[in-house]
Design a protein around this motif. Sequence first.
Motif, short mmCIF file in Angstrom:
data_model
loop_
_atom_site.label_atom_id
_atom_site.label_comp_id
_atom_site.label_asym_id
_atom_site.label_seq_id
_atom_site.Cartn_x
_atom_site.Cartn_y
_atom_site.Cartn_z
N LYS A 28 50.42 57.59 47.23
CA LYS A 28 49.32 57.77 45.84
C LYS A 28 47.51 58.66 46.12
O LYS A 28 47.45 59.90 45.67
N ARG A 29 47.40 58.26 47.35
CA ARG A 29 45.70 58.93 48.22
C ARG A 29 46.72 60.62 47.97
O ARG A 29 45.25 61.13 47.76
N SER A 30 47.54 60.97 48.40
CA SER A 30 47.95 62.56 48.60
C SER A 30 47.94 62.88 47.36
O SER A 30 47.47 64.10 47.30
N VAL A 31 48.24 62.38 46.61
CA VAL A 31 48.34 63.11 44.87
C VAL A 31 46.96 62.66 44.61
O VAL A 31 46.87 63.57 43.71
N ALA A 76 44.66 65.88 43.29
CA ALA A 76 44.53 66.59 42.37
C ALA A 76 43.14 66.79 42.02
O ALA A 76 41.94 67.75 41.05
N MET A 77 42.19 66.68 42.72
CA MET A 77 40.36 66.17 43.70
C MET A 77 40.53 67.59 43.89
O MET A 77 39.61 68.71 43.47
N GLY A 78 41.56 67.92 44.52
CA GLY A 78 41.45 69.74 44.88
C GLY A 78 41.07 70.83 43.60
O GLY A 78 41.65 71.37 43.72
N LEU A 85 39.55 71.01 51.93
CA LEU A 85 39.82 69.80 51.36
C LEU A 85 41.61 70.28 52.76
O LEU A 85 42.29 68.87 52.67
N ASP A 86 41.69 70.90 52.95
CA ASP A 86 43.04 70.62 54.51
C ASP A 86 42.77 69.76 55.05
O ASP A 86 43.58 68.78 55.72
N GLY A 87 41.61 69.64 55.63
CA GLY A 87 41.16 68.80 56.60
C GLY A 87 41.69 67.25 56.00
O GLY A 87 41.96 66.50 56.80
N PHE A 88 41.54 66.79 54.29
CA PHE A 88 41.41 65.56 53.84
C PHE A 88 42.78 65.40 53.50
O PHE A 88 43.42 64.27 54.21
N VAL A 89 43.73 66.58 53.23
CA VAL A 89 45.03 66.74 53.70
C VAL A 89 45.44 66.19 54.81
O VAL A 89 46.28 65.10 54.51
N SER A 90 45.23 66.81 55.53
CA SER A 90 45.77 66.69 57.30
C SER A 90 45.68 64.75 57.35
O SER A 90 46.63 64.27 57.62
N ASP A 91 44.83 64.93 56.94
CA ASP A 91 44.09 63.46 57.70
C ASP A 91 45.07 62.84 57.11
O ASP A 91 45.74 61.01 57.73
N ALA A 92 45.27 62.35 55.24
CA ALA A 92 46.20 61.16 54.60
C ALA A 92 47.90 61.19 55.25
O ALA A 92 48.19 61.07 54.88
N ALA A 93 47.77 62.75 55.27
CA ALA A 93 49.68 63.09 56.08
C ALA A 93 49.86 62.42 57.84
O ALA A 93 50.39 61.24 57.65
#
Length: 136
Positions: A118-121, A125-127, A94-102
């Motif tokens: 919106k993608r980050s939000v 929500a998925m997490g 999940l942290d990797g997904f967030v880092s990619d979005a950032a």
Amino acid sequence: MADTMQFDLVSPERSLASLQATAVQLPGADGDLTAMPNHAPTITTLRPGIVRVEAPEGNAEFAVTGGFAEITAVGTSILAERAVPVSEMTQDVLDGFVSDAAAASQNATPENLDELAKRSVDIEAMGSELGLSVKS
């Protein structure tokens, strides 16, 4: 089987699923939808969320960060940006997904900033749905 359809899920890293399914719940960019056998042909973009597959051999769930789904009368195919079976989803993933979005937000044009926010939000929500939390 007349009551099933082909389901395939691939990401750039690997093929995650190829099986017969009775229903596939998708996190569509314009809203959630469920594909079933004999569904009208549809192509949709996906937002970050959980893909849920109901199958005679058992149900499966996959976390996706986005991508495309093609639904036909005989099957549903997903080309995911990134995808992980929910059973393999960890805080590090999940942290990797967030880092990619950032990182994508930092390189975005002004026109894309709302979409990336919106993608980050949606990832957060998925997490949360999976019992994981996004670190601030």
